[in-house]
Motif scaffolding. Structure first.
Motif, PDB file in Angstrom:
ATOM      1  N   GLU A 146       0.823  -1.202   0.000  1.00  0.00           N
ATOM      2  CA  GLU A 146       0.000   0.000   0.000  1.00  0.00           C
ATOM      3  C   GLU A 146       0.858   1.252   0.000  1.00  0.00           C
ATOM      4  O   GLU A 146       0.528   2.258  -0.629  1.00  0.00           O
ATOM      5  CB  GLU A 146      -0.915  -0.008   1.228  1.00  0.00           C
ATOM      6  CG  GLU A 146      -1.910  -1.125   1.168  1.00  0.00           C
ATOM      7  CD  GLU A 146      -2.262  -1.609   2.544  1.00  0.00           C
ATOM      8  OE1 GLU A 146      -1.638  -1.189   3.534  1.00  0.00           O
ATOM      9  OE2 GLU A 146      -3.173  -2.426   2.612  1.00  0.00           O
ATOM     10  N   LEU A 147       1.956   1.196   0.706  1.00  0.00           N
ATOM     11  CA  LEU A 147       2.886   2.328   0.746  1.00  0.00           C
ATOM     12  C   LEU A 147       3.492   2.586  -0.628  1.00  0.00           C
ATOM     13  O   LEU A 147       3.634   3.737  -1.047  1.00  0.00           O
ATOM     14  CB  LEU A 147       3.975   2.064   1.782  1.00  0.00           C
ATOM     15  CG  LEU A 147       4.916   3.229   2.061  1.00  0.00           C
ATOM     16  CD1 LEU A 147       4.152   4.421   2.592  1.00  0.00           C
ATOM     17  CD2 LEU A 147       5.993   2.819   3.031  1.00  0.00           C
TER      18      LEU A 147
ATOM     19  N   SER B  66       2.866   5.987  -2.664  1.00  0.00           N
ATOM     20  CA  SER B  66       4.021   6.795  -3.073  1.00  0.00           C
ATOM     21  C   SER B  66       4.103   6.907  -4.594  1.00  0.00           C
ATOM     22  O   SER B  66       4.479   7.959  -5.126  1.00  0.00           O
ATOM     23  CB  SER B  66       5.318   6.224  -2.497  1.00  0.00           C
ATOM     24  OG  SER B  66       5.538   4.924  -2.980  1.00  0.00           O
ATOM     25  N   THR B  67       3.755   5.874  -5.316  1.00  0.00           N
ATOM     26  CA  THR B  67       3.721   5.942  -6.781  1.00  0.00           C
ATOM     27  C   THR B  67       2.646   6.927  -7.235  1.00  0.00           C
ATOM     28  O   THR B  67       2.853   7.709  -8.165  1.00  0.00           O
ATOM     29  CB  THR B  67       3.454   4.544  -7.387  1.00  0.00           C
ATOM     30  OG1 THR B  67       4.372   3.611  -6.840  1.00  0.00           O
ATOM     31  CG2 THR B  67       3.561   4.572  -8.891  1.00  0.00           C
ATOM     32  N   PHE B  68       1.495   6.884  -6.566  1.00  0.00           N
ATOM     33  CA  PHE B  68       0.407   7.809  -6.886  1.00  0.00           C
ATOM     34  C   PHE B  68       0.855   9.263  -6.683  1.00  0.00           C
ATOM     35  O   PHE B  68       0.641  10.117  -7.539  1.00  0.00           O
ATOM     36  CB  PHE B  68      -0.819   7.483  -6.020  1.00  0.00           C
ATOM     37  CG  PHE B  68      -1.957   8.411  -6.225  1.00  0.00           C
ATOM     38  CD1 PHE B  68      -2.710   8.375  -7.383  1.00  0.00           C
ATOM     39  CD2 PHE B  68      -2.291   9.345  -5.240  1.00  0.00           C
ATOM     40  CE1 PHE B  68      -3.771   9.241  -7.576  1.00  0.00           C
ATOM     41  CE2 PHE B  68      -3.349  10.212  -5.425  1.00  0.00           C
ATOM     42  CZ  PHE B  68      -4.086  10.168  -6.591  1.00  0.00           C
ATOM     43  N   TYR B  69       1.474   9.532  -5.546  1.00  0.00           N
ATOM     44  CA  TYR B  69       1.975  10.883  -5.284  1.00  0.00           C
ATOM     45  C   TYR B  69       3.098  11.278  -6.251  1.00  0.00           C
ATOM     46  O   TYR B  69       3.209  12.446  -6.634  1.00  0.00           O
ATOM     47  CB  TYR B  69       2.447  11.011  -3.838  1.00  0.00           C
ATOM     48  CG  TYR B  69       1.303  11.170  -2.855  1.00  0.00           C
ATOM     49  CD1 TYR B  69       0.412  12.212  -2.974  1.00  0.00           C
ATOM     50  CD2 TYR B  69       1.125  10.259  -1.822  1.00  0.00           C
ATOM     51  CE1 TYR B  69      -0.633  12.351  -2.091  1.00  0.00           C
ATOM     52  CE2 TYR B  69       0.078  10.390  -0.931  1.00  0.00           C
ATOM     53  CZ  TYR B  69      -0.804  11.450  -1.070  1.00  0.00           C
ATOM     54  OH  TYR B  69      -1.851  11.581  -0.195  1.00  0.00           O
TER      55      TYR B  69
END
Length: 144
Positions: free
Chosen positions: A3-4, A8-11
């Motif tokens: 999930e992290l 982080s990929t999304f951000y």
């Protein structure tokens, strides 16, 4: 942990998108500014005759009297070589050469009363009075 990585990929994609968006906006603004400067330079060149884009590729030629014909109303502030006709002594007084000396003398006296420095305090009146007096003296010399 997965999930992290997803978060982080999304951000990271959001940051990349914002960076791309603002860099495109910045490039657009720079290009717009440059084009605005070029448009102003082009507009200024249209105002002055003889420049590349003014449509006046050759200097206008005056006729024998120093007039520029159809272009007389245009560019009157930019002409520096226009010939100025000399004013004759009769034109200064506003009389014709055929008038007799008595008529010219009456006109001279009436004008000198109007433009005399004791009566009229302006600088232009003083210069006009000198012209009138000089014209009257020259006419008297030529007539006698």
């Amino acid at each position: 942990m997965a999930e992290l990585v997803i978060i982080s990929t999304f951000y990271a994609f959001i940051l990349l998108w914002k960076l791309l968006k603002y860099s495109v906006i910045l490039i657009y603004q720079i290009i717009y500014f440059i084009l605005k400067i070029l448009a102003n330079i082009f507009a200024w060149s249209l105002m002055f005759p003889g420049t590349k884009y003014s449509g006046n590729w050759e200097a206008q030629k005056a006729d024998k009297d120093g007039n520029y014909g159809e272009y007389e109303h245009k560019y009157k502030y930019y002409r520096t070589q226009q010939k100025v006709k000399a004013e004759s002594f009769y034109d200064v007084l506003g009389v014709s050469e055929d008038d007799d000396l008595a008529t010219i003398k009456k006109v001279y006296r009436s004008l000198s009363k109007i433009y005399h420095p004791d009566v009229n305090n302006s600088k232009l009146a003083e210069e006009k009075f000198k012209k009138i007096t000089d014209a009257w003296e020259q006419i008297q010399k030529n007539r006698v």
